[in-house]
Write an enzyme that holds these catalytic residues in place. Structure first.
Site, PDB file in Angstrom:
ATOM      1  N   SER A 118       1.110  -0.851  -0.133  1.00  0.00           N
ATOM      2  CA  SER A 118       0.049  -0.350  -0.201  1.00  0.00           C
ATOM      3  C   SER A 118       0.820   0.838   0.255  1.00  0.00           C
ATOM      4  O   SER A 118       1.881   1.546   1.045  1.00  0.00           O
ATOM      5  CB  SER A 118      -1.267  -0.213   0.784  1.00  0.00           C
ATOM      6  OG  SER A 118      -1.775   1.459   1.437  1.00  0.00           O
ATOM      7  N   LYS A 241      11.988   3.172 -16.091  1.00  0.00           N
ATOM      8  CA  LYS A 241      11.295   2.362 -16.100  1.00  0.00           C
ATOM      9  C   LYS A 241      11.447   1.095 -16.385  1.00  0.00           C
ATOM     10  O   LYS A 241      11.607   1.505 -17.983  1.00  0.00           O
ATOM     11  CB  LYS A 241       9.282   2.788 -15.811  1.00  0.00           C
ATOM     12  CG  LYS A 241       8.851   1.521 -15.383  1.00  0.00           C
ATOM     13  CD  LYS A 241       7.914   2.424 -14.705  1.00  0.00           C
ATOM     14  CE  LYS A 241       5.981   1.340 -14.972  1.00  0.00           C
ATOM     15  NZ  LYS A 241       5.529   1.756 -13.558  1.00  0.00           N
ATOM     16  N   SER A 338      -6.474  15.648  25.736  1.00  0.00           N
ATOM     17  CA  SER A 338      -7.701  15.087  26.037  1.00  0.00           C
ATOM     18  C   SER A 338      -7.574  13.666  26.530  1.00  0.00           C
ATOM     19  O   SER A 338      -8.532  12.962  27.022  1.00  0.00           O
ATOM     20  CB  SER A 338      -8.432  15.193  25.027  1.00  0.00           C
ATOM     21  OG  SER A 338      -8.391  16.553  24.999  1.00  0.00           O
ATOM     22  N   GLU A 359      -2.510  11.393  11.680  1.00  0.00           N
ATOM     23  CA  GLU A 359      -2.991  10.283  12.249  1.00  0.00           C
ATOM     24  C   GLU A 359      -1.679   8.714  11.496  1.00  0.00           C
ATOM     25  O   GLU A 359      -1.981   7.727  12.667  1.00  0.00           O
ATOM     26  CB  GLU A 359      -4.062  10.031  12.765  1.00  0.00           C
ATOM     27  CG  GLU A 359      -5.338  10.716  13.627  1.00  0.00           C
ATOM     28  CD  GLU A 359      -5.588  11.694  12.729  1.00  0.00           C
ATOM     29  OE1 GLU A 359      -4.905  12.535  11.573  1.00  0.00           O
ATOM     30  OE2 GLU A 359      -5.699  12.525  13.939  1.00  0.00           O
ATOM     31  N   GLN A 420     -16.899  14.434  15.953  1.00  0.00           N
ATOM     32  CA  GLN A 420     -15.809  14.354  16.558  1.00  0.00           C
ATOM     33  C   GLN A 420     -16.345  12.983  17.746  1.00  0.00           C
ATOM     34  O   GLN A 420     -15.537  12.151  18.459  1.00  0.00           O
ATOM     35  CB  GLN A 420     -15.817  15.137  18.393  1.00  0.00           C
ATOM     36  CG  GLN A 420     -15.660  16.663  17.734  1.00  0.00           C
ATOM     37  CD  GLN A 420     -14.185  17.177  17.020  1.00  0.00           C
ATOM     38  OE1 GLN A 420     -13.733  16.875  17.090  1.00  0.00           O
ATOM     39  NE2 GLN A 420     -14.708  17.228  15.629  1.00  0.00           N
TER      40      GLN A 420
END
Lengths: 627, 627
Positions: A118, A241, A338, A359, A420
């Site tokens: 991936s 390539k 938090s 993230e 949220q």
């Protein structure tokens, strides 16, 4: 490089091409042209810059080599052959059933740190590995990451450039194989090397632009990368390539296919060779000490009847776990105040890594730390873990053992509204191969599970709640992974209420209401959603025949589905009413949210009442069917 | 700007601050300090640069204003009050049950294009909107996106910078509110405006650095942005979080909280004001024509017995759909040759958008096109849609109607191995609020569903298969969303085999094998996984009492769970055996993969045989329980 060395490198590059062509030809599929463009990069790296003991892939001083462009696996496997790690015979098992040489690399091969394929994941994970070297291991290994040009469009790569640039990870080198052609045609920037250089330099990296087929230039660039201090280096290599075979070189339409005439191609490349390259050994290095400061440090304790958020219990427990064990590292997505991960950071600042609001890099860093033997906790809002879904999926294929904690689950967060609220996270995490999914309802349980997850294999997930919930368990109670707790039960139970997290308290209230009406309800706290306590659920099915499940999550993929999984393989199923968040929430107080979603005590008792008004089904476990 | 205009803008900014403080104080939560830093940016924009008819939010010439930093919603709502769109009374309903003024903006307000609140999404969607203006609508509206500094760490933002820069979207302006403080403390770059400028310029943008509280400077910067041709502009504004109230200004620890003393704060800000700002009207503009070239163009047709990949049928059908309807736009993630989306691009190059390998921008572009009234299809490998999970989740909150197609589902892709196999996509897509999930097994069905999904509300997903599968349906058969097909049935059916996509053909083979052994098996093609054909499944439960589900997906969240959803609310459930991909695949041929995963005909018939060896359960639908 002297003439002999230059010839050796060039010959080795041709061998890598030949073997890439041969492997793909044998398989009838694969990506030889994407391998051929990077042959000099890998040949020069192997022969002159990599330090790696292929007999001891666990050597702590080994460099790391990651093929972020995992589809160039033929080149990687050809390299493994050239260093003597795999035989020519094994090379030709490429992509066949049972072979370790999969279509894209996985850690079934001991020299592969992480699965790739991936695109845009190898560099972020390489950053995590390099960060480990610089900040935790204090070992001067280098991390080399081979990237394709197409994958530089992935935002995750820029999270990685930013993290590495700002951390000044000078032991990290990205080898960018700019072969101009993506899968379906030209890339956005083609051979505009300065376009890449401008962007990457702006992110704080040193860059070197080279002709990727000029072994001298590549060698000099790698030497320059090794000599550069204070910044990571990107070697931006102009390549072709399919280089070396006229029928495919720099031509569109040959991505991901064996060469049309492999034999002719091998001849054009000068025929097969059997060069063996001797890779430099790594310097002596010792595993970092990972003893805890106090292995008997006690987890935090709360008294029943107190009111504490499970996120707080998680943070406090994690901080203690960090005292017990020196291998625990916490990774924050700029929300540690938090999620309460910051409590760990306060006690163990040296083992607290800030990834800011990125993230994908958060999870990639955790995976990279795991490669280096650390036990990471990647922590952010549960809703925002969806941002890293592909990284979590790939982490499972990488056989990573990482811990992930997500806070602010469900509508119970209240006023902040749906953006949220994690309402899909259980579905996402349960569907990750080999995952563990935990969802505590009180502080003592959260603390125990926070500690327990560290010892699980695979991807472990802890879901925490924003608001305070009553402490219902004593601090010495045990909560094995795969278990559940029977909170109410009796011989005349007519219905079983199954809940987890915030809904456990609603289920208990509902059971009390129902009891007043003469309806005996069993209550199960299903804190372990994967694995699930099938035994307890089957017993409850036999005993009551009726289930009400209640979850602060969308109806799909969460607690109800986890419950029903226990009834596969022909186990007879109870009647079930599934309470979950069917509607789109807005802003409201937590109590109003639970009410509006129909997952509070009122809704639970109504559902149970309705279910009990019908005939009681008889559930009999049959030996012949059940297994 | 003359002195009067300057005073008006400054006063308006103070009013926006006051109202942000008041709204958050009334709610007892919210993000006033994050609103206060951007007050001049919004005040100057409203009064001097935005062109928008608040009485006609659908006006095609309207500018678009997106708060990518959705937590600054008090500022947005204060602005809506200042333009007369909401009353002061409604402003003070902020974050309460039933209010349109949610914690983070959603399109429940007619002037909000998309929901924000998951950081790093507003700019990518703004790019999609601006792209629509430049390439499809040919209307010179501007797109203004207010971004926070923390969210610039998200890779998705850099996918957006890249797309917009390379497309030269000069009608797009990013307003970067560099207030130095994130949620838990300082951002990575603090007030280093040149650090942002270097990066953004490298991606082909024009940048202007300004003091974000100097209304003249902000005005000049916006004028410069409007005058800039050939490149989008980023106005990089140095601001102070909590600006104007000493107790919180530029201080840590005040993120996401009402001000400690709101009344004193309002006084310090000069007290409440009731300025009304007149926003310039948009120029006359007409909706682009979206008639199809031939509304009766026939979908492609295949004969039963042919062997065709559903991805090919999808691509061919999509191309015809583009001929039928001028509103269809296809968005590619640089894999159009594999997903077959390129077939659309060949016929309709003006409505084919290339996003390269950037799946977040892929989905964001689709959402942006949807905002402008187009009907987008975002297409990539199903596995890589996980990269855009958070964008899909938020698109549902945005009430977007977009179509998503994912190819190369499951282990049946064969040799490429697990990194390329979607084995979690059904779980992900089913858990999206209000989604439609379709999974065709043959070419005619795929073509019909490709067309049908365009008319569904919400997020619609089509899962396609890489390899050829037999055509089993005629080209004129109908496949309504929410339906299923009964492929085998008889009065003596002992078990029901339920499959979708590639496993339908395995189930049919298994039924044939079982028939030879005297076991009558019903076969259902459950091509619509959400909504699911509950009626058909309940009938099968009553008729056979036994289900075998078989899916090319992990066991969690896919077909089996979709089946069981039909048995909520007390509908009695059949015995069930769930066949799915439990193990970690490697490389192998498609047939070997199906065999290894235990989802081929052999495994299905074995499971059915075992289930039928036990006693047949009696399933009776009871009126009292079922609804």
């Amino acid at each position: 490089m002297d003439a002999a060395a230059r010839d050796r490198a060039a010959e080795l590059a041709q061998q890598l091409r030949v073997d890439s062509v041969r492997a793909a030809a044998a398989a009838g599929s694969g990506h030889p042209t994407s391998s051929m463009s990077a042959a000099e990069l890998v040949a020069v790296l192997l022969g002159r810059h990599l330090r790696y003991d292929f007999d001891d892939p666990r050597h702590p001083g080994n460099d790391h080599l990651i093929f972020s462009k995992g589809h160039a696996s033929p080149l990687l496997y050809a390299a493994y052959k050239a260093v003597g790690a795999v035989t020519d015979e094994e090379l030709l098992t490429f992509r066949t059933l049972g072979s370790r040489l999969e279509g894209h690399p996985t850690p079934r091969l001991p020299w592969v740190d992480v699965a790739t394929g991936s695109l845009g994941q190898g560099l972020p994970i390489g950053v995590g590995i390099a960060l480990s070297g610089a900040r935790l291991d204090h070992i001067p290994f280098r991390t080399w990451v081979l990237c394709g040009d197409s994958e530089l469009a992935e935002g995750s790569v820029w999270e990685a450039f930013e993290q590495a640039g700002m951390e000044g990870l000078d032991q990290l080198t990205a080898l960018l194989d700019i072969n101009r052609l993506g899968q379906r045609g030209p890339t956005r920037h083609g051979w505009d090397l300065p376009a890449y250089a401008r962007r990457i330099e702006a992110f704080g990296w040193h860059t070197v632009e080279v002709d990727g087929h000029d072994v001298d230039a590549v060698d000099a660039a790698m030497a320059e990368a090794r000599a550069t201090r204070g910044a990571p280096t990107a070697i931006i290599a102009r390549t072709r390539k399919g280089r070396g075979v006229a029928a495919v070189e720099n031509r569109e339409g040959f991505h991901g296919k064996p060469l049309p005439d492999p034999e002719e191609a091998v001849a054009e490349l000068g025929g097969p060779r059997d060069l063996r390259v001797k890779v430099e050994q790594p310097p002596a290095a010792e595993e970092p000490r990972r003893d805890g400061a106090d292995r008997d440090a006690a987890l935090p304790r709360w008294k029943t009847g107190e009111s504490v958020a499970t996120r707080t219990a998680f943070g406090e427990a994690l901080a203690v776990l960090g005292t017990r064990r020196g291998d625990i590292v916490t990774v924050d997505g700029e929300v540690g105040d938090s999620t309460k991960a910051a409590l760990f950071g306060k006690d163990h600042p040296d083992r607290y890594v800030e990834c800011y609001i990125a993230e994908q890099q958060l999870v990639a860093t955790a995976v990279g730390l795991g490669v280096r033997g650390w036990t990471p906790y990647a922590v952010t809002f549960a809703a925002f873990l969806t941002r890293a879904h592909d990284f979590l999926r790939m982490a499972a294929i990488s056989r990573s053992a990482i811990n992930v904690a997500g806070s602010h689950a469900g509508v119970s967060i209240g006023e902040d509204g749906p953006s949220q609220m994690a309402l899909e996270d259980l579905a996402m995490m349960r569907a990750i191969h080999g995952s563990t999914v935990l969802y505590p309802c009180d502080a003592n349980q959260a603390a125990a599970l926070t500690a327990a997850m560290a010892d699980q294999p695979g991807i472990s997930y802890l879901r925490t709640t924003r608001g305070d919930t009553p402490v219902i368990y004593g601090p010495d109670e045990e909560f094995p992974v795969g278990g559940s707790r029977l909170l109410r039960s009796g011989p005349d139970d007519q219905v079983t209420l199954i809940a987890a997290g915030v809904t456990v308290h609603e289920a208990l209230r509902a059971a009390d209401q129902l009891a007043e009406e003469g309806v005996a309800a069993r209550v199960i706290d299903l804190y372990s959603l994967k694995p699930v306590d099938a035994q307890r659920l089957r017993e409850a099915a036999v005993a009551t025949g009726r289930f009400v499940t209640v979850e602060d999550h969308h109806p799909e993929g969460g607690l109800a589905d986890a419950v029903l999984e226990s009834f596969g393989n022909g186990h007879p199923m109870p009647l079930l009413t599934r309470l979950a968040v069917h509607s789109m929430p807005g802003s409201a107080t937590p109590d109003q949210q639970l009410d509006a979603a129909g997952i509070n005590a009122r809704s639970i008792s109504a559902a149970a009442r309705k279910l009990c008004a019908g005939e009681r089904p008889v559930i009999v476990e049959e030996r012949t069917n059940a297994s």
